[in-house]
Design a protein around this motif. Structure first.
Motif, mmCIF file in Angstrom:
data_model
loop_
_atom_site.group_PDB
_atom_site.id
_atom_site.type_symbol
_atom_site.label_atom_id
_atom_site.label_comp_id
_atom_site.label_asym_id
_atom_site.label_seq_id
_atom_site.Cartn_x
_atom_site.Cartn_y
_atom_site.Cartn_z
ATOM 1 N N UNK A 27 0.829 -1.206 0.000
ATOM 2 C CA UNK A 27 0.000 0.000 0.000
ATOM 3 C C UNK A 27 0.863 1.256 0.000
ATOM 4 N N UNK A 28 0.569 2.155 -0.929
ATOM 5 C CA UNK A 28 1.316 3.412 -0.992
ATOM 6 C C UNK A 28 2.772 3.235 -1.383
ATOM 7 N N UNK A 42 -9.808 5.196 -19.598
ATOM 8 C CA UNK A 42 -10.465 4.111 -18.862
ATOM 9 C C UNK A 42 -11.388 3.330 -19.790
ATOM 10 N N UNK A 57 -0.505 1.648 -20.467
ATOM 11 C CA UNK A 57 -1.379 0.673 -19.825
ATOM 12 C C UNK A 57 -0.822 0.315 -18.432
ATOM 13 N N UNK A 58 0.485 0.108 -18.375
ATOM 14 C CA UNK A 58 1.092 -0.214 -17.082
ATOM 15 C C UNK A 58 0.985 0.960 -16.112
ATOM 16 N N UNK A 61 -2.392 0.911 -14.750
ATOM 17 C CA UNK A 61 -2.503 -0.131 -13.719
ATOM 18 C C UNK A 61 -1.960 0.380 -12.383
ATOM 19 N N UNK A 62 -0.852 1.133 -12.454
ATOM 20 C CA UNK A 62 -0.289 1.692 -11.216
ATOM 21 C C UNK A 62 -1.292 2.635 -10.544
ATOM 22 N N UNK A 64 -4.483 2.516 -10.874
ATOM 23 C CA UNK A 64 -5.599 1.709 -10.351
ATOM 24 C C UNK A 64 -5.214 1.071 -9.008
ATOM 25 N N UNK A 65 -3.955 0.660 -8.895
ATOM 26 C CA UNK A 65 -3.500 0.066 -7.641
ATOM 27 C C UNK A 65 -3.458 1.089 -6.522
ATOM 28 N N UNK A 68 -8.235 3.741 -4.837
ATOM 29 C CA UNK A 68 -9.412 2.871 -4.713
ATOM 30 C C UNK A 68 -10.622 3.398 -5.491
ATOM 31 N N UNK A 71 -10.190 2.557 -9.088
ATOM 32 C CA UNK A 71 -10.386 1.117 -9.294
ATOM 33 C C UNK A 71 -11.880 0.787 -9.309
ATOM 34 N N UNK A 72 -12.601 1.407 -8.399
ATOM 35 C CA UNK A 72 -14.043 1.191 -8.328
ATOM 36 C C UNK A 72 -14.717 1.647 -9.625
ATOM 37 N N UNK A 73 -14.294 2.826 -10.076
ATOM 38 C CA UNK A 73 -14.861 3.395 -11.303
ATOM 39 C C UNK A 73 -14.587 2.475 -12.492
ATOM 40 N N UNK A 74 -13.372 1.973 -12.547
ATOM 41 C CA UNK A 74 -12.978 1.121 -13.669
ATOM 42 C C UNK A 74 -13.737 -0.210 -13.652
ATOM 43 N N UNK A 75 -13.872 -0.783 -12.461
ATOM 44 C CA UNK A 75 -14.593 -2.059 -12.371
ATOM 45 C C UNK A 75 -16.064 -1.875 -12.742
ATOM 46 N N UNK B 97 -11.445 -1.358 -0.898
ATOM 47 C CA UNK B 97 -12.563 -0.507 -1.304
ATOM 48 C C UNK B 97 -13.883 -1.267 -1.393
ATOM 49 N N UNK B 101 -17.521 -0.043 -0.126
ATOM 50 C CA UNK B 101 -18.720 0.038 -0.976
ATOM 51 C C UNK B 101 -19.891 -0.719 -0.352
ATOM 52 N N UNK B 229 3.032 -3.906 -11.950
ATOM 53 C CA UNK B 229 1.741 -3.256 -11.708
ATOM 54 C C UNK B 229 0.592 -4.211 -12.040
ATOM 55 N N UNK B 233 -2.201 -5.649 -9.472
ATOM 56 C CA UNK B 233 -3.621 -5.464 -9.758
ATOM 57 C C UNK B 233 -4.358 -6.813 -9.734
ATOM 58 N N UNK B 236 -4.996 -7.755 -6.182
ATOM 59 C CA UNK B 236 -6.057 -6.899 -5.626
ATOM 60 C C UNK B 236 -7.434 -7.359 -6.099
#
Lengths: 283, 291
Positions: A27-28, A42, A57-58, A61-62, A64-65, A68, A71-75, B97, B101, B229, B233, B236
């Motif tokens: 984390x971080x 996205x 793209x990588x 991904x960074x 997105x990691x 949060x 990541x939520x938006x993307x999913x 997250x 949610x 990365x 991911x 995660x």
């Protein structure tokens, strides 16, 4: 009572625990390279677009990691974009029926118009409207199979009541227009003049129904077409929202606009309104 | 209007797209009335000021997918407008997250649990979601109970207070001491800080963040892990988001067999990294079926 440990299926618990610990350690960890992804990037990622550069793209991904919310938006986007278009059926069956109904009805009036039978379009359209209303399916009826088939139970529907409700909606909408707007409407829908003159004498039915809302929408749709406001869909939406019941407007209003707009239906919407108002004057 | 600018009005007001917006709103909020309001909010947000929301589109993505990105953003904006900005407990945030949610939907928005599980099940394992909700409800007794008041501290409306309340029922936490993964991990975390990691010897003070105690231990493990990365991911998605493996493959544009193989290799690497730092987890403390 023991609370079960949330873990992926078919994954040994120790692997899951080790991984969570590793994720906490990560984390971080790093500052993602480059700017955060735009909405468009996205979308590209969700589409599996090969045009997206590998390095970028990588970097995404960074991000997105690290973020949060991103990541939520993307999913959420990935999930939404995987939903097949064909299965995106409306969750509101009545709206679906009315949307289809008005579209189908518009198509018929259009074909009459293009074959030079414009003068009789109003009367024919009214007849078609009656026919469609007569066989309007319910959510549990033939709608479920995708087809519209007459069923005995629909024959007992009070057609005049339904037509009357739709007219009430149209009248209610006309009553809110300015004289200039009415005059503009009357240029393509002469029946507006007659209807407007009768407005004060008509009893105002305040019962909200799909038919009534539909009548309101029709007026709004024609007016919006005339004003050439399709680029400002929000104007029509606002109008509809003010006029119709809050529970119905959001969906039905948008559906009516879409129907009127689709396939240059601005030319067809007046015929629909003519038919509705003409039926009123015949009674 | 440039060549690649789509006709946003006709795309948005297409009945199929409208139905899709309705469906997404219903999925997001669970209740038809609220979903309709949200859908209306989305349409207004998209179309206002001559489709200003779409002006950043440059033609690289598919217009419909781009629109869906905006739709999702607007649905979240509607949620914030309606429910405020949630302030989840710290322990929840540490879990990832997805936990936040689910907490917001079940505890704050009071959505029905079956519909929440259903809404997430296309991408995620339903049991994974169910177990998270169960754990949250066990730790927060007021959660989802309509007759119990939601603690005001759980909302942050417009303010930027970075501190979130850590709402906990001591007796519940005590009850869960031996089973809850979160608690176990917190314990492991503490143990980890005091672990004797051989990599410490190679660390210089310049690499250590002075604001974080024993940061070198984390750094050492990170160095041992050395994940890309994409690997990060992948972990995660599977372990914190509960995404099904076949969906992970689609999302990361991999062949369907690949995530499973990658994970297997990653588990071995993680175990090796932990071992290199002399970290051993007593799995019997976790209380799972294979403990």
């Amino acid at each position: 009572m023991k609370t079960p440990l949330p873990q992926p299926p078919n994954t040994p618990l120790h692997d899951h625990a080790n991984t969570l610990l590793a994720l906490q350690a990560l984390q971080g960890l790093t500052t993602p390279e480059g700017p955060g992804p735009s909405a468009e990037e996205l979308a590209q990622l969700a589409d599996g677009d090969s045009q997206l550069d590998v390095n970028r793209r990588n970097a995404i991904y960074q991000h997105l990691n690290a973020d949060p919310a991103l990541l939520r938006q993307w999913l959420a986007l990935t999930e939404a974009s995987q939903t097949p278009q064909a299965s995106a059926s409306t969750p509101y069956p009545d709206a679906s029926v009315w949307a289809r109904l008005s579209q189908w009805f518009s198509q018929h009036t259009q074909s009459l118009h293009t074959t030079g039978r414009w003068l009789t379009a109003g009367a024919t359209a009214a007849a078609l409207l009656i026919a469609v209303l007569l066989f309007k399916p319910t959510a549990n009826g033939p709608d479920a199979t995708g087809g519209v088939h007459p069923q005995p139970q629909y024959a007992s529907l009070d057609v005049s009541l339904r037509l009357n409700a739709a007219r009430q909606g149209a009248w209610a909408a006309l009553a809110t227009l300015t004289p200039a707007q009415k005059s503009m409407l009357a240029k393509t829908v002469p029946a507006v003049l007659t209807a407007s003159a009768d407005l004060d004498e008509q009893p105002q039915d305040l019962t909200l129904s799909a038919e009534r809302v539909w009548g309101q929408q029709l007026v709004a749709a024609v007016l919006t077409c005339q004003e050439g406001q399709w680029a400002q869909g929000d104007k029509a939406t606002r109008y509809l929202r003010a006029e119709a019941d809050a529970n119905l407007t959001a969906h039905l209003g948008a559906g009516a606009i879409a129907n009127a707009q689709a396939g240059n239906a601005c030319a067809r919407a007046p015929a629909l309104l003519t038919a509705l108002l003409a039926t009123a004057s015949q009674e | 209007m440039t060549d690649h600018t789509p006709d946003w009005a006709s795309l948005v007001f297409d009945p199929t797209f409208l139905a899709r917006v309705d469906k997404l709103a219903l999925k997001r909020f669970g209740q038809p009335g609220l979903a309709e309001e949200a859908a209306s909010f989305v349409l207004e947000g998209l179309s206002q000021n001559q489709w200003a929301a779409c002006t950043h589109y440059s033609g690289r993505a598919k217009p419909l997918t781009y629109l869906l990105t905006l739709v999702n953003n607007l649905l979240e904006a509607f949620s914030r407008q309606r429910f405020g900005r949630p302030r989840p407990p710290e322990w929840l945030k540490r879990e990832g997250d997805l936990w936040v949610q689910l907490w917001a939907k079940v505890c704050l928005e009071r959505q029905l649990i079956p519909s929440v599980i259903d809404a997430y099940s296309s991408l995620r394992e339903p049991d994974f979601i169910r177990d998270i909700i169960r754990t949250i409800k066990a730790r927060l007794p007021w959660c989802g109970e309509s007759q119990r008041e939601i603690p005001a501290d759980c909302f942050q409306c417009g303010t930027e207070d970075p501190h979130s309340p850590d709402i906990e029922d001591a007796s519940i936490a005590q009850r869960l001491d031996e089973q809850a993964l979160e608690v176990t991990l917190a314990h492991l975390h503490a143990v980890f800080f005091s672990a004797d990691c051989p990599s410490d010897a190679n660390m210089t003070n310049a690499n250590i963040d002075p604001t974080t105690p024993r940061n070198a231990n984390w750094q050492a493990l990170r160095a041992q892990l050395d994940l890309t990365a994409q690997e990060h991911l992948l972990l995660k998605l599977v372990h914190q988001e509960g995404v099904k493996l076949n969906q992970v493959a689609k999302i990361l544009a991999m062949p369907s067999y690949q995530p499973g193989r990658l994970l297997k290799a990653l588990y071995a690497r993680i175990a090796g990294a932990l071992a290199a730092c002399n970290i051993t987890i007593d799995h019997t403390q976790l209380g799972g079926p294979d403990a």
